[in-house]
Every structure is written in C-alpha cells, then in structure tokens.
Scaffold this motif. Structure first.
Motif, PDB file in Angstrom:
ATOM      1  N   ALA A 222       0.640  -5.652  -5.638  1.00 17.64           N
ATOM      2  CA  ALA A 222       0.579  -5.828  -4.189  1.00 17.64           C
ATOM      3  C   ALA A 222       0.402  -7.287  -3.803  1.00 17.64           C
ATOM      4  O   ALA A 222       1.029  -7.771  -2.865  1.00 17.64           O
TER       5      ALA A 222
ATOM      6  N   ASN B  36      -4.601   4.033  -5.634  1.00 15.64           N
ATOM      7  CA  ASN B  36      -3.431   4.144  -6.504  1.00 15.64           C
ATOM      8  C   ASN B  36      -3.761   3.661  -7.916  1.00 15.64           C
ATOM      9  O   ASN B  36      -3.466   4.317  -8.915  1.00 15.64           O
TER      10      ASN B  36
ATOM     11  N   GLN C 173      -4.061   0.383  -2.612  1.00 15.17           N
ATOM     12  CA  GLN C 173      -3.814  -0.056  -3.975  1.00 15.17           C
ATOM     13  C   GLN C 173      -4.969   0.337  -4.902  1.00 15.17           C
ATOM     14  O   GLN C 173      -4.764   0.614  -6.071  1.00 15.17           O
TER      15      GLN C 173
ATOM     16  N   ASN D  72       5.574  -7.667  -7.011  1.00 14.24           N
ATOM     17  CA  ASN D  72       5.924  -6.338  -7.495  1.00 14.24           C
ATOM     18  C   ASN D  72       6.913  -6.426  -8.649  1.00 14.24           C
ATOM     19  O   ASN D  72       6.883  -5.622  -9.570  1.00 14.24           O
TER      20      ASN D  72
ATOM     21  N   SER E 166      -2.201  -2.549 -10.117  1.00 12.27           N
ATOM     22  CA  SER E 166      -1.734  -2.199  -8.781  1.00 12.27           C
ATOM     23  C   SER E 166      -2.101  -3.292  -7.776  1.00 12.27           C
ATOM     24  O   SER E 166      -1.358  -3.550  -6.834  1.00 12.27           O
TER      25      SER E 166
END
Lengths: 301, 256, 326
Positions: free
Chosen positions: A266, A10, A7, A270, A262
């Motif tokens: 998680a 990302n 995450q 979501n 992000s």
C-alpha cells in the motif's frame, strides 16, 4: 487511516495463512534440520483437494455450511497429512544419513513432482472455488470496515496455531517432539520413538499447510498449480523471520510478514509486493540468521 | 624468547566461562604441552589462538605481532598450523591433495594464471607437488599419496593431518590430541615424529590425554582446570604438583 | 598405446566432439537450434559448476547473472549501436560486479539458507526487470531489436542461420571447457574443492575461504554474463520471462544430475535435460515431472551425479629426487 486499517486486517489474514504454512517448515526443520521445499506444494494440494471434495461431495448441502466446511477441513487436513508422510517415506527417509544438502535437492525434486502432478491432473489454468460459502459482509468497528471473512481466516489460523502450541507444550507426545528436536540421539536413548515423532511431524505440518490451502481457496476464490512455491517461499521467510525451528516464532513471523507485505504494497509499491518478502528474507538472514525468537548456537569445531 | 604469548584470555560460551583469564608463554623451539581434565578448556584455547573462536578479553601475540581476532587463514599464513581433535580431512580427495592444501598459503598463482597456464604457475604446481611428497615421506605416508584420505587407517589419518599442517611452513604447530585412537606402537612412532618436527626448528604445542606421551615428549607444560591455569612447569614439577594430582584424581576421568 | 580407461575415455570425448561439430551438416535448422540451446545451457551449467560443483555452494539464482549479462548487451546495443560481440566482456563484467556486491553479504550463509537467499535474489532481479527498473529494461515486454553478432564483418543471425550461430557458440564452448579444465586442476580449483569438502578444515589449512567463495561467485557470474550476451545476440529480443527462477532450477539440475564438479558431467547434463525432451515431443508435458523424479532418485541412488569428477593424477613419478625436498 482507513487504508491503514484495511491493510492491517488484510495483512493479518494473509499473515495467518503464512503462519500456518510456516509451522510446517519450522516443525520439520526443528526435528530433521531439513528445509522441506515441497511443503508449499502440499499447501497447493490442500487447496485442490478442498475444491474436489467440495464439488464432488456437496457436503454443505447435507449438514449446512459451517458443519460442511468443518468436515471438509478435517478431510483435507487428514489427506494432506498422509501425503506428507508418504513424501517423507519416498524422498527424505532414504537420505537420513546423507549430507543434508542431498535431502534439500531431493526436496526440490519432490516439489517439482508435486506441482507438475497437480498440473497434469487439474490442468494448467487456474481453478475457481464456489463463492458464497463464507460470509462476505463487512461490519464497522469505530467506523472502520472489517470484512468478516478476514476475521474468520485469522481466527481459524490462530485457533489451529494455539491448538498446536498447547499440544506441543502440554502433552506427552508434544514433549517427545520437543525432545527429538533438541537431540535425536538422546531422545532415542530415552526411549522415544524418534521415527514415530518424524512421522507425526510430517503429518501435522502438511495437515496445517493443507488447511491453509483450503483457506486460500475459500478466501480468494481462485487457485493455481504454481501458487505453492510463492506461498511456500513467503511462509519460509516467515519461519526464518521468527526463528526457524521455533513454533511461536513461526506464528509471530507469519503475522508480521503478512502485515509488512500488505503495508509495503500500500505505501511503497504494489508492483514490488512480491519482492518485499524476499528483501525481508535476505535482510534477516544477513543481519540475524537465527530470527527474532531464535537462539544463537555456536558451531562446534 | 617467547614465540607465542597468550595473555589474560577470557572466553564465554553463553553464561559459562570456558577460558578464565589464562596467561602463558610458549618458548621458541621446544615441545610445549597443554593438559587438563575433560572440559578444562584446552581445545578452546587452541581455537582462540587459531582464530576459530573470537576471544572476549585478552590478547594473543605471535612473534611480537598481535594476532588477536585475526582470521584463521591469516594466522596460518603467519606461521601457526594446527590439527583437529576430531580429524577434519578432505576425505574424498587424495592424500597428496590434502597436503597441497597446507602448502596453498605459500603459493601465489590465481585463477587467471591457471586459466592461461602461465609458466610460473606450472613451475609452482610442480614445486608444490614436490614439497607435498616430501612432507608425506617425512611422516611416512609417501606410499599412500594417491589414495583417498578417507581410505587411510585412523592413525594414518592423524599423520596426514600433521603432514598437511607441516606443509604450511609453520613456526608453531598445534597438535590437538594427536595420539587419540592410536595404539601403543603408533604412539611411540608419534613421539619420534614430534621430536623430528622439533628438530626441524618448528615449535610444537600439544594437547594430549595420554599422560605418558606428554611426560615423555614435552619440555614445558601448562595445566588447565575449569578454564583456569592451575600449574605450569617442567614434567617433573607438574607430576608432583598437588593441585594437578587433585584435578586429575578429583575428576571422573581416568586419563592418568 | 594401451587401451587403458583413460585412453578409452579420451577416445569417447573425441568422438563426441567430432559428432557435435559435424552435426549441423546433417540436421535441420530447427534441430540445429536445439543444439544451440544445449550449448547455451552447457555454458551456463559450466559457469554454475564453478560455484555449485567445485565450491559446493547451493546457488539457485544463476539466471540473475545470465539476465544481467543479456540486458547489458541488449540495452547498450539497442541504445548506442555498439556491436554485440564487443559487449561480450562488458556483459561479463557487469554480471561479475553485481555478483561481487550481492554475494558478499550472503556467502557465509549455510548451504540451505544460501539456496533460499539466491532464489530470493533471482526473483528480485526478475521483478525489477518486470517493473522496468531505471526505465531501461522495457518492463514485462523486454527489449526488441538486438543486433546479431558480426564475425569479420559477417552478421551471424541465430534465427535465420542457426548453423552459423552454432559454430560461434561451439567455439566459445570449446574455449570455456579448456579454460575451466585448467582452472579445475590448479591451486584455485583445489581451493574451491577444499572449502566444499570441509570449510573449517580449509580455513584452518590457510585458505581464505570467504575470499574464494566470493571469487567463485564472481567468475561464475562473469561467465554467465558473457553467455547472456551470446543469448541476447542469438534470439535478438529478451524479456524477464527468459530469466525466471525456473531457468535457475534447470541450470541447477544440469549440474547436479550430470555430476557436480565434473565438466563432462555438466555437458552430459545439458544434453540430457535440454536435448532429450526434443526426442520425446509427445511426452513434453511430463518433462518436469520426470526431472523431478530423477532428482529424488539420483539423490537416493547416485548423489554424485551420472558422471562424477575423476580424481586428478599428479606427476608424482616425474619428479626428480631433488625436487622432493622439505
């Protein structure tokens, strides 16, 4: 741990994209005190132009993938930059002496025009980028996976941001931009061509936004004509988070928002992912409207 | 008796001390002047009194009530009205409506009463228009009632600001450079108006650059320089105070 | 009677009202339904006009209040069977209370910041509805089977007989216009216009600017919530997609293009933005493009809107001399 790390990378990759778009908001705001609502759509135009040029020119076939993408990026940035200047001429310049909120409404109108033009030209369904242009393999750092694509995305946005920062801080033109941002009238008296500064800002900001659009296309593979407004709102949140008008602030805000979002997706939910950015936005405006790196300015009475 | 007391007031802007430990009393019923060179902190003191700025230290007492940090509209309701140095009218509204804004805090009808057009609400509206017209006649703008505020001459716009402030039934009216942009003729009329305001029993507090006006109108004067009080007294005392003379001659202004 | 500007204007208003009321007699069900949509958006525009037009607060999340009113009606009607029209005030109150809570921390924000925060608010509400918050909103599918409103025991079905629903909506619209007209020309309406014009001067003149901003939000939301009730009763099923950010944009455009702060302007705005595209079906896909261009062009050439508010005249001449006293 692996989830966290995934995450994080990302978030940083997405954050880099937010930061690039945020720079456009923040630069225009810095000089004109205007929220360029159409900026998110310029980002979308970048993504679509990138797709068109990629498909029609077949550059990567002639000069190899890396060289082709570089050339593509420069073309996209140049074209979106020019659209940015035209946008300013058509929708904002006539309103320089109007109440600020007139320009905001005009910006909203311009945003509607852009997104619907894209829809009419490319059709309402999402478009797919050709795959395999960027390396997709994953390497392992201390046993944790790092997709190389994310590194490329983050590195590219950092490169562009640092380039902009150096340009703004170290060059004569950059100094002129900073001066115009502080006090347009005084800058004019000092012989700075403020109109040219505004033009430049409306070139650089959209160019960076266009580059971000291209990166989103290459990274996620799919683009659609409405994505500009959600990316735009998030990038705007990033700009506010860092302190609008503040260039390093936009960078920090973008990366931070990407990571917050992000991680939130998680570890919280979501389904609420898109709402997280808005909660951050509302919270920051209520608690510290000047952002993390912004300065507090007293209103003159 | 003191109507307003400003006590050990301090205001910082960033690292800059704009108002530095200023104390003075405004006596009830006279014309009080606050003067000083540009940037001395006069307008800041006004903004502190009316609650536009928050003060960092000290307190402000009006009619024995501590109004430190009170919201501006509550200060107005208590009886302190003000005008603005850089004219702030509701420019696209009529002259009459501008004055009605001042009377607003003396009215009580709310949204529901208006929607139902209750008799009390209608009577109150009528009373308000009457009062506003009276204020306009008082300042000599009676014939301009239906004009838009932005179409008034500069001098008349200043008079309209005064009318609006008067309509709020103040005990103290604070005028921030009322003669700014006025010609000699208008200034003379303004002095007359200020005297007539005082004769209504309203205490007048004045910031002014036009020294002749201050010396003609004010009974009591406080002089500020660099945010500090450097002198206080009657016009005669102030005129001959060496510190005041130095403050004015030493500055680059030529306001004297 | 002279043909002064005012008389001509009132004559036009009366003619338009007569045409409006008579219209369903000559129109098909589909066309009447378009009028019903115009009426709904006119009501929404009028309620937004309190906040955006009079108060000058750039609020682009009005669909959130509309949604809360509609969902209040839908949930309570489908769960407890309480008749739709009885829920009219409650729908308004729920939306008003919601506005009271969410607007309080944001009303002091500067114009453009307020705009973006209200966009955030309407998106959060939509996402909450999609995620079936509290397990009562039905998620992305929304809520089905809302009863039609009943007037004197007669059900008025908005789908089968839009002509009947038309008169229900028109009655509420007429009531709204009357009440908002009185509000506009009162101490309350003036206070909003003062703070719109210059909020520091308004506060300095003794007007509780924060209080008025908040109350404008509450009244606007209350009304939008009631419109939500009538909307839910009209289409009998609602889903989050009916309350997206774009709905807010449409309401915003109605007010800005028609004339912020002007009741006739907002009504005209609703007719143009909701009604006009129906006449140009083949241009349907260019609808938003044209509105976007219109927004830009209006800001440049006529920022006050097509029908800006007329100055209000006060009965100065009718006052007795003794009424004009200090």
């Amino acid at each position: 741990m692996e989830l966290f790390f995934t995450q994080l990378t990302n978030g940083l990759a997405v954050g880099g994209i937010y930061a690039l778009i945020a720079l456009g908001y923040t630069m225009v705001y810095g000089v004109l005190k205007l929220i360029n609502f159409a900026h998110g759509d310029l980002f979308t135009i970048g993504a679509y132009l990138g797709l068109t040029l990629l498909a029609s020119l077949g550059l990567t076939g002639y000069v190899g993938t890396a060289g082709g993408l570089l050339f593509l990026a420069l073309m996209v940035m140049g074209l979106v930059g020019i659209i940015g200047i035209l946008l300013d001429r058509a929708a904002y310049k006539p309103l320089r002496n109007s109440p600020r909120l007139s320009a905001v409404v005009s910006a909203l109108g311009a945003s509607i025009v852009f997104s619907n033009t894209i829809m009419l030209v490319y059709g309402p369904s999402p478009k797919v980028y050709p795959q395999g242009l960027l390396p997709t393999h994953v390497f392992y750092l201390f046993g944790l996976p790092v997709p190389i694509m994310r590194i490329i995305i983050l590195a590219t946005s950092l490169f562009l941001m640092i380039g902009l920062y150096v340009f703004i801080q170290k060059t004569r033109t950059g100094t002129a931009i900073r001066a115009a941002a502080i006090d347009q009238g005084a800058a004019r008296l000092m012989g700075i061509n403020v109109d040219r500064v505004i033009m430049l800002v409306f070139f650089i900001g959209p160019a960076l936004g266009g580059a971000a659009g291209l990166m989103v296309g290459l990274h996620y593979g799919q683009i659609n004509f409405t994505m500009g407004w959600i990316y735009g709102l998030k990038a705007f949140t990033a700009a506010i988070l860092g302190g609008i008008g503040n260039i390093p602030g936009a960078m920090v805000g973008g990366l931070l928002l990407g990571v917050i979002e992000s991680m939130g997706a998680a570890y919280i939910s979501n389904a609420w992912k898109d709402a997280i950015a808005f909660f951050v936005l509302i919270l920051i405006l209520i608690v510290r409207p000047t952002g993390l790196l912004g300065e507090r300015v007293a209103e003159k009475i | 008796m003191s109507l307003l007391r400003v006590e050990n007031v301090v205001k910082y802007f960033g690292g800059l001390v704009a108002v530095d430990n200023v104390t003075f009393d405004v006596p009830d019923g006279g014309i009080f002047g606050l003067i000083g060179p540009n940037g001395a902190g006069k307008t800041t003191v006004f903004n502190l009194i009316t609650g536009n700025y928050k003060l960092d230290k000290g307190r402000i007492v009006f009619r024995d009530m501590d109004i430190t940090g009170m919201l501006t509209h509550r200060v107005v309701a208590l009886g302190i009205a003000r005008t603005f140095q850089n004219i702030r009218l509701f420019s696209n509204m009529s002259v009459l409506e501008n004055v009605l804004a001042g009377y607003h805090c003396r009215m009580t009808s709310g949204a529901v009463a208006a929607m139902l057009r209750l008799p009390n609400q209608r009577a109150e509206e009528r009373r308000a228009v009457g009062r506003a017209m009276a204020e306009l006649h008082f300042t000599g703008l009676g014939s301009q009632a239906e004009n838009l505020a932005k179409n008034l001459s500069y001098g008349n716009q200043r008079l309209l600001e005064i009318s609006r402030a008067l309509a709020s039934d103040p005990g103290l009216i604070i005028l921030d450079e009322p003669a700014g942009g006025m010609n000699e003729h208008e200034t003379t009329a303004l002095v007359d108006l200020i005297l007539r305001i005082r004769n209504r029993g309203i205490t007048v507090m004045l910031i002014e650059h036009d020294m002749s006006l201050v010396m003609r109108a004010c009974e009591h004067i406080v002089v500020l320089e660099h945010g500090k009080k450097i002198a206080e007294g009657t016009p005669e005392v102030i005129k001959s105070d060496p510190k005041v003379i130095e403050a004015y001659l030493g500055s680059e202004d030529d306001d004297i | 009677m002279s043909f002064s500007g005012k008389n001509i204007r009132n004559g036009i208003y009366a003619a338009v009202a007569v045409c409006w009321i008579a219209a369903p007699v000559f129109l098909s069900n589909y066309q009447t339904d378009v009028l019903n949509n115009i009426a709904i958006y006119a009501l929404l525009g009028l309620s937004l006009n309190i906040i955006l037009g009079y108060g000058g607060m750039f609020h682009m999340g009005h669909a959130a209040f509309f949604a809360i009113g509609a969902y209040t009606t839908a949930i309570i009607n489908t769960s407890y069977g309480i008749p739709v029209l009885w829920l009219l005030p409650l729908s308004g109150i729920t939306a008003g209370v919601f506005a009271l809570v969410v607007a309080r921390p944001i009303i002091h924000l500067r114009g453009d910041y307020l705009l973006i925060v209200t966009i955030g608010m309407v998106e959060i509400v939509r996402i909450a509805l999609v995620n079936n918050i509290f397990g009562i909103t039905g998620g992305p599918n929304g809520i089905f089977g809302i009863a039609s409103p009943q007037v004197f025991g007669h059900p008025i079905n908005g789908i089968v007989s839009p002509g009947h629903y038309f008169y229900l909506l028109t009655a509420f619209l007429a009531f709204t216009i009357a009440v908002f007209y009185l509000l506009e020309h009162s101490r309350y309406g003036r206070a909003l216009k003062y703070l719109c014009s210059d909020s520091i001067a308004a506060e300095g003149s003794g007007i509780d600017t924060s209080g008025y901003k908040l109350s404008a939000f509450v009244i606007g939301a209350f009304w939008a919530g009631m419109v939500g009730n009538l909307y839910a009763g009209k289409i009998t099923f609602i889903s989050p997609e009916s309350f997206s950010f774009w709905e807010s944009v449409v309401m915003f455009m109605i007010v800005i293009l028609g004339g912020a702060g002007s009741i006739p302007g907002v009504l005209l705005g609703a007719i143009l933005i909701i009604g006009l595209p129906e006449f140009f079906q083949e241009l349907q896909q260019y609808r938003l493009l044209i509105f976007g261009i219109a927004l830009v062009a209006m800001m440049i050439f006529r920022p006050q809107g097509i029908l800006p508010p007329k100055p209000h005249t006060y009965p100065v001449d009718k006052l007795d001399e003794k009424e004009v006293t200090l």
